[in-house]
Write a protein that holds these residues in place. Structure first.
Motif, PDB file in Angstrom:
ATOM      1  N   ARG A  33      12.892 -28.563 -53.597  1.00  0.00           N
ATOM      2  CA  ARG A  33      13.355 -27.254 -54.090  1.00  0.00           C
ATOM      3  C   ARG A  33      14.293 -27.414 -55.289  1.00  0.00           C
ATOM      4  N   LEU A  34      15.127 -28.415 -55.265  1.00  0.00           N
ATOM      5  CA  LEU A  34      16.002 -28.650 -56.417  1.00  0.00           C
ATOM      6  C   LEU A  34      15.175 -28.868 -57.683  1.00  0.00           C
ATOM      7  N   LYS A  35      14.113 -29.621 -57.546  1.00  0.00           N
ATOM      8  CA  LYS A  35      13.255 -29.909 -58.697  1.00  0.00           C
ATOM      9  C   LYS A  35      12.510 -28.663 -59.157  1.00  0.00           C
ATOM     10  N   ARG A  36      12.051 -27.847 -58.203  1.00  0.00           N
ATOM     11  CA  ARG A  36      11.260 -26.654 -58.541  1.00  0.00           C
ATOM     12  C   ARG A  36      12.108 -25.531 -59.114  1.00  0.00           C
ATOM     13  N   TYR A  37      13.310 -25.355 -58.592  1.00  0.00           N
ATOM     14  CA  TYR A  37      14.029 -24.113 -58.864  1.00  0.00           C
ATOM     15  C   TYR A  37      15.370 -24.268 -59.575  1.00  0.00           C
ATOM     16  N   CYS A  38      15.769 -25.498 -59.897  1.00  0.00           N
ATOM     17  CA  CYS A  38      17.098 -25.697 -60.486  1.00  0.00           C
ATOM     18  C   CYS A  38      17.044 -26.589 -61.719  1.00  0.00           C
ATOM     19  N   LEU A  39      18.024 -26.398 -62.568  1.00  0.00           N
ATOM     20  CA  LEU A  39      18.199 -27.224 -63.759  1.00  0.00           C
ATOM     21  C   LEU A  39      19.513 -27.976 -63.632  1.00  0.00           C
ATOM     22  N   ARG A  40      19.467 -29.282 -63.796  1.00  0.00           N
ATOM     23  CA  ARG A  40      20.673 -30.091 -63.703  1.00  0.00           C
ATOM     24  C   ARG A  40      21.370 -30.172 -65.056  1.00  0.00           C
ATOM     25  N   GLY A  41      22.697 -30.044 -65.027  1.00  0.00           N
ATOM     26  CA  GLY A  41      23.460 -30.130 -66.258  1.00  0.00           C
ATOM     27  C   GLY A  41      23.601 -31.571 -66.730  1.00  0.00           C
TER      28      GLY A  41
END
Length: 272
Positions: free
Chosen positions: A167-175
């Motif tokens: 889910r982190l990969k699908r729905y989030c952008l890392r700073g």
């Protein structure tokens, strides 16, 4: 220089102000916690002490300080997928009913962790064909400050510690660089969630009907009569047969009828 002690009469004045204005209930046992939360703010404002601060927030020309006091006294730790059994129950229910249209309400949304957790769950379920594409989430809170932060959808990584790597990969952008350690919810999910200010202790306009309402970890701030009034007010926006969630430690609200318990902190509204 340390502030003088928060005197009992000043504390009672503050507690009465908070209860009359926004329904918050603070017992005498909470006095040390209240004092510790307000002290840094009072010192930052350069005020002489707690008495001067209460005079400020009780006045008409407070410069928005009353709202700041509410924020300081009600902001608790929050994080994504808190109390995961509730998300599992919702997923199981929706997988069974397979609705084509879905409206959820995060009624004490704070910084938006809960609302965006729900959006991740629903996006996954849409992708696998278990719900239709017509779904949205409303997040409301009494604090303008936390709502402004929620709209941005930017969080320290630790707040997403219970989000799966997929889910982190699908729905989030890392700073990166100056934003290292921060994560932003992707725009396609943020567009599914709208936020608005709402005082649950005041009449609620027609927001629903919703298929599920999350009112978790906020009832702890209210006395029993206010709890009952808030829950009854919120339930008017939940469709018959819809799901209602409170914090598992908050239990069932005495005096509220029309709810069937289905799991700790989870109920179904009767009348379907």
């Amino acid at each position: 220089m340390p502030l003088q002690e928060l005197h009992e009469d000043t504390y009672l004045q503050l507690a009465e102000l908070m209860h009359a204005s926004v329904g918050l209930s603070f017992s005498t046992a909470k006095k040390p916690l209240i004092a510790s939360r307000l002290a840094p703010r009072i010192q930052r404002l350069g005020l002489s002490g707690y008495e001067a601060y209460v005079d400020l927030i009780a006045g008409c020309d407070d410069g928005g300080e009353f709202q700041m006091a509410v924020d300081l006294l009600t902001t608790n730790e929050t994080y994504f997928f808190r109390e995961p059994a509730h998300f599992d129950l919702l997923e199981s229910e929706l997988s069974r009913t397979r609705p084509q249209r879905l409206r959820l309400w995060s009624a004490a949304s704070s910084f938006g962790d809960e609302a965006y957790s729900l959006s991740m769950l629903l996006a996954d379920m849409q992708q696998t064909g278990r719900i239709g594409a017509d779904w949205s989430i409303l997040g409301t809170d009494i604090s303008e400050r936390v709502l402004r932060s929620a709209v941005e959808g930017i969080y320290p990584e630790d707040r997403l510690r219970h989000v799966t790597p997929e889910r982190l990969k699908r729905y989030c952008l890392r700073g990166s660089e100056g934003s290292a350690g921060l994560v932003q919810v992707q725009e396609r999910l943020r567009e599914r969630v709208r936020f608005g200010q709402l005082n649950l202790c005041r009449p609620v306009e027609e927001l629903g009907p919703f298929d599920a309402v999350f009112l978790r970890n906020v009832l702890i701030y209210f006395d029993p009569p206010t709890k009952q009034a808030v829950v009854e007010r919120v339930l008017t926006q939940l469709r018959p047969g819809g799901l209602f969630f409170v914090g598992t430690a908050e239990g069932r609200v005495p005096g509220v009828r029309g709810l069937t318990p289905i799991a700790p902190g989870a109920f179904r509204k009767e009348g379907a």
